[in-house]
Design an enzyme around this catalytic site. Structure first.
Site, PDB file in Angstrom:
ATOM      1  CG  ASN A 651      -1.797   1.227   1.383  1.00 53.96           C
ATOM      2  OD1 ASN A 651      -1.446   2.280   0.798  1.00 53.96           O
ATOM      3  ND2 ASN A 651      -3.061   0.979   1.994  1.00 53.96           N
ATOM      4  CE  LYS A 721      14.694  -6.695  -1.059  1.00 54.68           C
ATOM      5  NZ  LYS A 721      15.891  -5.550  -1.778  1.00 54.68           N
ATOM      6  CD  GLU A 725      12.578  -2.216  12.957  1.00 58.96           C
ATOM      7  OE1 GLU A 725      13.156  -2.311  14.001  1.00 58.96           O
ATOM      8  OE2 GLU A 725      12.142  -3.291  12.600  1.00 58.96           O
TER       9      GLU A 725
END
Lengths: 758, 340, 186
Positions: A651, A721, A725
């Site tokens: 998204n 992936k 972070e």
């Protein structure tokens, strides 16, 4: 439609609005402390004002006399009732505050006061007096009394220091070298939602409402501590008001509150003050780094050595261990690394957004910038020279690596070519302008996960998985995955998460959730598809009868094969069912045979990006423009541009938001955030949002996020992936680079403050 | 938090009378068992922390006297009622035009929500934000007289370099007060003994041996009005606040300047410093250095040297001397360059 | 608490109680009655006198949309509108708000229709975890009605009392811009 909802490029899903957006703007999203609980009593913690010593006596008479006080629980009151907490897996620390009288750190819990009202509990807690036998504490780096041990082998998560080739020999051949030290401070997550625990017992079963990134892990950990079977424990965490790692491991308070509720025979709620959270929750360990980098005049790095020191508590060996990533970043030639733990009288640190990468990549990328200056090379070109498709430690290929594509797209959008090279050469009136860049990287980890999906004949879909909505949009992307695989509109999907009674999902950490949850949801949906397709092709007279299931697809509520279609509802009617439900277990490639069983037991087997035949990393490039007043030297970030490639983007809207938030986290890390220590007493000083500064709206101006198209089928079935972070990893070094460009001052110790630039 | 009684008198006389009737009416106001509360932004915070422990709150937020809520501009100056909210004063057109230093100091003082709540009188009297003062587990002479000062050898980056004593180095964190010093304001007070007027610069007391005695006020004495004398040249006035982040933070250093320029020369100037001193601080040495001469970066620099001649740094706050100097230079130049 | 202290006690306040005025002979009232109008509805509560407006709304009225993020006026999560002005409910004792009109996030939508600021927050993804969002929205309404949303720079400055740790700031600014235009048109 707007900047928040970027148009999808290849391998990207639709930028749909969050599935829970309406709940969040109306106040109807219930966070754990919002959930109504009948007859709840209120608890307040009493904490230690010394960092090291022994509790000798607790005076509770005055507190007990406060009207409304129901119970006071102190050292010794949990003996036989509660097992000690353990460090590792789902537990934050082995420090057992009410089991023994040893004080390991400032702000350690010494008692719990329970009362009819929050006001009475607070009043009484302030009246508890404690006597201590105090000892001289060691606050951290440089203090007398610290213990320094090698990290390798001190934790199962850090077996050895990565290395390759003969560093000393290569270092001797280098034509240009950098030999510098860097440091990053203690930082606290400070999610907006205060930490809280609410525990209620009913007929031998306990329900704990607490914001968590790991409800299944906590369920098992809590059951062990409470000495009950896990089936009697339920952890509920429907919405989480920010986590960033702070709600990954369970802290000792949770079991104490559950114990208090059991002892009192009444539900108990404890909302921890922000000040107390600094010492009763976890934090990002302070780190120091020594980097040696040797290069040839053409820019090729031939030798890289990264040594790190990390602070931890006396009893627990928490290892940050970021050399695993920094050692694989570029095609260095010879690599040597080493990590040591520095043990002091502090609470145990833990994961905080990009735990290893934030400090370690900061040091590496700062050194990269220094080397580029030493080589008189453009820092982007210097990275291009050292870009590699093969990581240097084990010589494994990267499954995909779009680093330079990220650099090129970000540089273009940023206007990097307008940067003039000279120090202080760019000005805007009284403001010195500086531009800098750095690499962002985060390993693509993935973990075992389960999910249950139900399709009903009216076209509605329910997805259940014990993952956690911590603001990432995981509910939304799980719904998108189900809608896509089952050919249904997004709005027809509901998603249940944040409850340990659901099929277990891994800790929402390590940027694994989208990959792991979507892979499990996909698998469950595919099982539903298989049943539908089977029914469609084996029907005697259906429009799709006789076709091969592999030729079928599903879209808009219909099973499709070219021009031939059959409504899903028809197929289900043919099957004689009103709903199809499938439960799926996803275990990443290379997992052990027990991976799913262990997940149920709360023991996580995360497959790390370095494991397997290929190294799986997500990359990005970040560019920063700073303005520094020529006289007063405050630094303001006027522009941020980041380009990131992270495989399939489920998204673009939630991905952009998360990366943007990460980049802004990086600004905080670069310029504001540090938990300060009173060295004599080993106590934190700035323990609130008045003095622990994080960016506010006015600190952030122009932020641009570019999602770079990337396809990677090696990472996991979903092709995803993680990126939660990734965004904050590159920013601090990019800011430091820009500050250098503006002022000529190389700031190696974070945060970069006015006093560093005067 | 301790239990407390709550009174909401309708008149000023009654409010002061309630406190005057208390046994400890002679205690220094911060230690009094009865406390006035208006906006509550400072008092409620400090009561939750256990720093303030009144057992009676006297809510003056709804006192009937309209003068307490009025902003009255006249040829003689401007008079601000003590219960005027910070946000009301900063938006007032007379203030924005005639006394920009007031509007700027208020606008940067806190978030809009806090400025919507806090009264001007309460803002002036806000207590320090020293971390060691705010957390009752540390020794603090200001909070608990005689207990010591943990900040002195602790982490004292935010602490004062001017006006310090060996008992206390806590910074005065307000912003508005510096504007009032620079404008030569006075305050009117009311107590059962009657009214009095004092120069604003006399209101706050240096910590000295008694850091818990913060002002000249008595426990039963209320600020009613802030009186700012007319100064046509106050249009050329400015508040510069240097913070670690762009907004919603206390000053690391701040400067209020009111400048009277004639043909490029300084006819008169008043300067106050914030974030650097234990009390709202007038930099008179700097003013004297500038008067009668030209104002440029060099002369401003000399004034800045003079302003910090007596500064006393501790381990982590020495940078505040150089930052304070630079901030003063910048503020003077920015004030000089204002178009008025 | 220093190195050579062999024995210390906590808290300091308790140690020094002798310097403090004595407790009153009788405890003050244990409950007080407070009346306010919350989201247009009159509401009477019996409260511990120490109850803040924030805790009164959350624990006694049952409106948990208003959030506790710091309890000390440092984050803005508890922002509500009192008598037309945005304020921090954590820094007000409920008694001080007797007879006040209070609007919380739960009072914004009417007949299922979202307030323009709420809709704009959805459109611009102006939140992630959502915890600061009610406070941001109440503050944004104040920001627009005060006339402090004319420029992006103004919006940023006048929204700086609301911390968003997920850092949705650019999206919050975009949302307020949209809502401002829509509210001006209406």
């Amino acid at each position: 439609m707007n900047e928040a909802a970027p148009l999808p490029k290849g391998n990207m899903g639709e930028p749909v609005a969050r599935i829970d957006a309406r709940l969040k703007v109306t106040g109807d999203a219930r966070y754990p402390a919002d959930l109504p609980v009948r007859d709840v009593a209120h608890a307040v913690l009493v904490t230690s004002p010394i960092a090291r010593g022994r509790l000798t006596q607790l005076h509770t008479e005055a507190a007990r006399a406060v009207p409304g006080v129901l119970d006071i629980i102190a050292a010794g009151d949990v003996d036989g009732e509660l097992e000690r907490p353990q460090f590792g897996n789902s537990g934050s620390t082995s420090i057992a505050p009410l089991h023994d009288r040893r004080i390991w750190h400032d702000g350690q819990i010494v008692a719990l006061v329970v009362a009819e009202t929050f006001e009475a509990a607070s009043e009484a807690a302030a009246l508890v007096r404690a006597d201590f036998q105090a000892e001289e504490p060691s606050s951290g780096f440089g203090s007398p009394g610290i213990e320094i041990i090698p990290a390798a082998g001190a934790s199962p998560l850090y077996p050895e220091n990565p290395e390759a080739g003969d560093f000393d020999a290569a270092w001797a051949t280098a034509e240009i070298s950098i030999d510098e030290t860097y440091s990053t401070p203690t930082q606290h997550h400070n999610p907006m939602e205060l930490f809280s625990t609410t525990a209620s017992w009913f007929d031998g079963d306990v329900t704990v409402n607490e914001s968590s990134q790991n409800v299944t892990g906590w369920k098992n950990t809590l059951a062990r501590q409470l000495k009950v079977d896990p089936e009697h424990v339920r952890v509920v965490s429907p919405y989480v008001g920010g986590a960033f790692g702070s709600r990954g491991p369970m802290t000792p308070r949770t079991a104490i509150i559950a114990h208090a509720a059991r002892r009192l025979g009444r539900p108990v709620r404890c909302v921890v003050t922000r000040k107390q959270a600094y010492t009763t929750q976890t934090y990002r360990a302070e780190t120091r780094h020594h980097i040696r980098m040797g290069a040839m005049k053409d820019g090729r790095i031939v030798a890289f050595r990264h040594e790190g020191w990390e602070l931890t508590s006396r009893p627990d060996n928490y290892v940050v261990g970021g050399t695993g990533t920094t050692a694989r970043m570029y095609g260095y030639g010879a690599v040597e690394t080493k990590v040591s733990l520095v043990k002091a009288d502090r609470n145990t640190p833990s994961y905080m957004r990009s735990p290893p990468e934030t400090p370690y990549v900061y040091a590496l990328e700062n050194a990269m910038d220094e080397m580029a200056v030493a080589l008189a090379m453009d820092p982007v070109e210097f990275r291009r020279v050292n870009d590699t498709m093969t990581e240097p430690i084990e010589g494994k290929p990267f499954s995909s690596r779009s680093l330079m594509e990220c650099y090129d797209q970000a540089a273009e959008a940023f206007g990097w070519n307008r940067r003039t090279r000279g120090i202080g050469s760019m000005r805007d009136g009284d403001w010195l302008v500086g531009m800098g860049c750095a690499t962002a990287v985060y390993p693509t980890n993935v973990a075992p996960c389960t999910a249950r999906v139900r399709l009903t004949a009216d076209g509605r879909i329910r997805v259940q998985s014990g993952s956690h909505e911590i603001g990432t949009g995981i509910r939304t992307v799980a719904a998108q995955m189900a809608a896509e695989r089952l050919g249904a509109p997004f709005w027809s999907v509901e998603v249940e998460m944040g409850d340990s009674s659901l099929p277990p999902a891994p800790v929402s950490g390590g940027s694994t959730s989208t990959a792991s949850v979507c892979s499990a949801v996909m698998k469950a949906c595919d099982a539903i598809r298989a049943r539908l397709f089977h029914a469609a092709v084996t029907a005697n007279d259906g429009p799709l009868s006789g076709l091969a299931p592999a030729d079928l697809g599903i879209a808009d509520g219909r099973i499709v094969a070219g021009a031939r279609v059959e409504a899903v509802a028809n197929a289900m009617e043919r099957m004689g069912v009103g709903e199809i439900e499938e439960y799926a277990e996803f275990a990443p490639e290379g997992s052990s045979a027990d991976a799913i069983a262990n997940l149920y037991k709360g023991k996580l087997e995360m497959r790390m990006g370095e494991e397997g035949a290929k190294v799986k990393y997500a990359f990005g490039a970040e560019f920063v423009e700073v303005r520094i007043h020529r006289l007063t030297r405050e630094t303001r970030v006027s522009r941020l541009v980041g380009a990131f490639a992270a495989g399939r983007i489920m998204n673009p809207r939630t991905a952009r938001s998360q990366l943007m938030g990460g980049m802004i986290w990086g600004v905080g890390c670069a310029l504001h955030e540090a938990t300060e220590m009173d060295r004599h007493s080993a106590r934190y000083v700035n323990t609130d949002l008045q003095d622990y500064l994080v960016p506010v709206n006015a600190d952030i101006q122009d932020v641009k996020v570019i999602l770079v198209e990337e396809k990677d089928t090696d990472v996991n079935p979903a092709g995803v992936k993680g990126l939660g972070e990734l965004g904050n990893v590159g920013t601090p070094a990019a800011v430091a680079s820009a500050v250098y460009h503006a002022t000529g001052k190389r700031i190696r110790d974070l945060p970069i403050r006015i006093e560093d630039l005067l | 938090m301790r239990p407390f009684g709550f009174e909401r008198p309708e008149t000023l006389e009654r409010a002061a009378g309630i406190v005057a009737a208390r046994e400890d009416r002679a205690a220094p106001p911060p230690l009094s068992s009865a406390q006035f509360i208006a906006g509550g932004t400072n008092m409620a915070d400090y009561m939750k922390l256990g720093v303030m422990r009144p057992n009676l709150l006297v809510d003056i937020g709804r006192l009937a006297d309209p003068g307490l809520r009025r902003i009255a501009a006249s040829p003689d100056g401007i008079r601000l009622g003590a219960l005027v909210r910070m946000s009301e004063a900063e938006e007032n057109a007379d203030i924005r035009i005639g006394y920009p230093v007031i509007a700027e100091s208020l606008q940067q003082a806190a978030s809009q929500q806090i400025r919507n709540m806090a009264s001007l009188g309460g803002n002036i009297l806000q207590r320090t934000r020293c971390e060691y003062f705010r957390d009752i587990s540390w020794a603090c002479n200001k909070r608990d007289p005689g207990s010591g000062c943990a900040a002195m050898d602790g982490f004292n980056r935010q602490h004062a370099v001017l006006g310090v004593s060996d008992r206390c180095i806590a910074t005065y964190h307000g912003d508005f007060a510096q504007a009032l010093i620079a404008l030569d304001a006075s305050v009117e007070t009311q107590s059962p003994r009657g009214g009095r007027t004092m120069a604003f610069s006399e209101l706050h007391r240096l910590p000295g041996e008694t850091p818990h005695v913060e002002t000249q006020l008595m426990a039963d004495e209320l600020i009613t009005l802030i009186d700012i004398p007319a100064k046509p040249w106050a249009r050329r006035s400015h508040y510069l606040k240097i913070r670690d982040r762009q907004s919603y933070a206390f000053a690391v250093a701040s400067v209020a300047v009111v400048l009277d320029l004639e043909d490029g020369a300084v006819r008169d100037v008043r300067i106050a410093l914030g974030g650097l001193a234990t009390v709202p601080w007038r930099a008179q040495e700097a003013e004297d250095e500038l008067k009668g001469g030209p104002l440029d970066e060099r002369t401003a620099g000399r004034a800045a040297e003079a302003a910090f001649a007596g500064a006393m740094p501790r381990e982590h706050n020495a940078f505040k001397i150089s930052l304070g100097r630079q901030a003063l230079v910048r503020a003077l130049l920015e004030t000089r360059d204002m178009r008025v | 608490m220093t190195a050579d202290a062999s024995s210390v006690s906590t808290p300091w306040m308790a140690l020094r109680d002798t310097d403090r005025p004595a407790e009153p002979a009788t405890r003050p009232d244990t409950v007080v009655a407070v009346d306010f109008i919350v989201n247009g509805k009159p509401c009477r509560l019996e409260l511990d006198p120490r109850t803040t407006l924030l805790d009164a709304l959350r624990d006694h009225v049952g409106l948990t949309g208003t959030k506790k993020g710091c309890d000390h006026g440092q984050c803005g999560a508890c922002t509500v509108i009192v008598n037309g002005r945005r304020t921090l409910s954590c820094l007000s004792f409920a008694q001080m708000n007797d007879r006040d009109e209070i609007t919380t996030v739960e009072g914004l939508a009417s007949d299922g229709r979202l307030h323009p600021v709420q809709q704009a927050f959805i459109d611009h993804d102006a939140f992630q975890c959502g915890y600061c969002t009610p406070g941001q929205i109440m503050s944004a309404i104040g920001c627009i009605s005060e006339g402090h949303a004319e420029t992006d720079a103004d919006i940023r400055e006048y929204m700086s009392g609301n911390i968003c740790r997920c850092a949705a700031y650019p999206n919050i600014v975009a949302a307020i811009r949209q809502a401002r235009d829509e509210m001006e048109r209406a």
